[in-house]
Design an enzyme around this catalytic site. Structure first.
Site, short mmCIF file in Angstrom:
data_model
loop_
_atom_site.label_atom_id
_atom_site.label_comp_id
_atom_site.label_asym_id
_atom_site.label_seq_id
_atom_site.Cartn_x
_atom_site.Cartn_y
_atom_site.Cartn_z
CD GLU A 158 -0.41 -1.92 -13.08
OE1 GLU A 158 0.14 -1.46 -12.07
OE2 GLU A 158 -1.55 -1.56 -13.45
CB ALA A 169 -6.48 -4.03 -8.03
CG ASN A 248 0.69 3.49 -4.04
OD1 ASN A 248 0.76 4.55 -4.65
ND2 ASN A 248 0.23 3.41 -2.81
NE ARG A 256 18.15 -2.06 11.74
CZ ARG A 256 17.76 -1.39 12.84
NH1 ARG A 256 18.40 -0.30 13.20
NH2 ARG A 256 16.74 -1.82 13.55
CG ASP A 277 -5.51 9.13 -5.30
OD1 ASP A 277 -4.54 9.15 -4.52
OD2 ASP A 277 -6.14 8.08 -5.57
N GLY A 278 -4.55 11.90 -3.09
CA GLY A 278 -4.79 12.05 -1.66
C GLY A 278 -5.11 10.75 -0.96
CG HIS A 280 -3.12 5.47 -4.79
ND1 HIS A 280 -4.39 5.83 -5.19
CD2 HIS A 280 -2.95 4.18 -5.21
CE1 HIS A 280 -4.96 4.81 -5.80
NE2 HIS A 280 -4.13 3.80 -5.83
CG ASP A 303 -3.20 2.74 -11.15
OD1 ASP A 303 -3.42 2.01 -12.14
OD2 ASP A 303 -3.01 2.26 -10.01
N GLY A 342 -6.62 0.72 -8.17
CA GLY A 342 -6.46 1.87 -9.03
C GLY A 342 -7.10 3.09 -8.40
#
Length: 419
Positions: A158, A169, A248, A256, A277-278, A280, A303, A342
């Site tokens: 990544e 990050a 994300n 538009r 995870d509530g 992100h 992540d 993350g």
């Protein structure tokens, strides 16, 4: 002769549906049977499945196997009141247990692996974080050995080929355009174990690099991108097949200017990663994506960084430092201070949240956590579902969907009866 273990009495989630009072038989490292209880093992399971454990989490499934060990190398474990699901497959994980894959040592990597295995992830990619190319190549050399040993399913790079406008990050000063020669350098450093690379296709060399990855058998993932809708479609045509943590680190979906989100959601060739995870994603957004793409195109990921499975505090993430407060990780200083860094998620928590909060069905959740990512990695013939001949990777949950046991390749990683 390998011991044969019959797991009985639980609801077993199979590729074609849920079997109540089912049975999974494990011999050695493999599943040899999965389905309706039958034969001697079934008789034992039937005697307990309707008892008190069937109605609440405090019964046998919560901590004790009630079935006696049978003679002749056979054992019956009565899991009445529980669920048996395939081991989880994580396409995107950076760390856990206070350790990180980016540390570049086998010791830290094994700590990460062990932490997530104890939470049900029996197969995972090792995700790196943006760094100097030579350092990333060294990390890949170390991680590739663990892939060859069967501890990891591959390496996911990544960065550093991501947009400075959506770096999240990742250290901005280390970002670079995806020159195909640099992309090739990292792929070669992984010695055949590179499985995925996240890049921003709108950058110079982006489309060429996507084609290179596709031709090399490496998944090209669109992420940390400032791409437009049209440019994202070009990347898909060039061979991109994964959306790195959809929503994300990419432009928002606008009426538009649909951007990459719409392009990635609408194309049947794309598997979308979602971090459940509530933090992100709002539950409504997660539901929108899940129902649009379907469980066969969604891969729940963590992540996770080093704080997964740990308490709040400060942790390294590649060259950055992260502060975790109330379970949420954010960059602690520098130009990206305050950015979410993350997660501290584990996939057992993602499973429970999907079913109990997001209202997703158990079967769909299992596909997103196991079958779909296994298919994406090209290893669905070995893992991702409970079928005879596949690796004995499974997770036992109680009636409230809390993790109670984990088996990987026929060996208990988490087993309260033996702890």
């Amino acid at each position: 002769m390998a011991q044969r273990t019959h797991l009985t009495g639980a609801r077993v989630v199979l590729p074609d549906g849920v079997v109540d009072n089912g049975r999974v038989t494990v011999e050695g490292t493999r599943i040899t049977a999965a389905g309706h209880a039958a034969g001697p093992a079934a008789g034992h399971a039937a005697g307990h499945a309707a008892g008190p454990a069937a109605g609440h989490a405090g019964g046998p499934a919560a901590g004790h196997a009630t079935g006696p060990a049978a003679s002749g190398g056979e054992r019956v474990l009565d899991l009445a009141g529980g669920w048996i699901v395939p081991g989880f497959v994580d396409l995107h994980v950076h760390g856990g247990g206070g350790a990180s894959f980016s540390a570049g040592t086998s010791e830290e990597a094994l700590t990460v692996i062990g932490t997530h295995r104890r939470h049900g992830t029996t197969t995972m990619l090792a995700s790196t974080v943006t760094g100097d190319l030579d350092d990333l190549a060294r990390q890949a050399a170390t991680l590739s050995e663990l892939v060859e040993q069967g501890e990891l399913a591959g390496i996911h790079f990544e960065g550093p080929f991501i947009s400075p406008h959506r770096c999240g990050a990742h250290q901005p000063s280390l970002l670079r355009a995806p020159d195909p020669a640099d992309v090739r350098k990292l792929v070669d450093a992984a010695r055949g174990t590179a499985r995925m690379m996240t890049l921003a296709p709108e950058l110079p060399g982006g489309l060429e690099s996507v084609r290179l990855l596709a031709e090399s058998g490496v998944l090209a993932a669109v992420g940390h991108t400032d791409s437009t809708y049209e440019a994202t479609l070009e990347a898909v045509e060039a061979g991109a097949t994964v959306a790195t943590h959809l929503f994300n680190a990419m432009p928002s979906l606008l009426h538009r200017a649909p951007g990459p989100v719409a392009a990635l959601l609408e194309d049947e060739r794309i598997t979308v990663e979602l971090i459940n995870d509530g933090t992100h994603l709002h539950p409504a957004v997660l539901g929108l994506a899940f129902h649009r793409a379907g469980a066969d195109r969604v891969a729940f990921i963590t992540d996770a960084m080093g704080a997964a499975g740990m308490s709040d505090g400060r942790y390294p993430l590649g060259p950055m430092e992260v502060e975790v407060k109330d379970g949420v990780a954010r960059i602690s200083d520098g130009p990206t201070a305050g950015s979410i860094a993350g997660s501290t998620l584990t996939l057992d928590r993602a499973f429970r949240r999907a079913v109990t909060i997001d209202g997703l069905g158990v079967e769909a959740t299992v596909r997103a956590l196991s079958a779909t990512p296994a298919r994406v990695l090209g290893i669905a013939d070995r893992v991702g579902s409970l079928e005879p001949g596949k690796d004995a990777d499974l997770v036992v949950l109680d009636d409230d969907f809390r993790l109670r046991r984990v088996m990987r390749r026929g060996t208990w990683v988490v087993h309260p009866e033996l702890s």
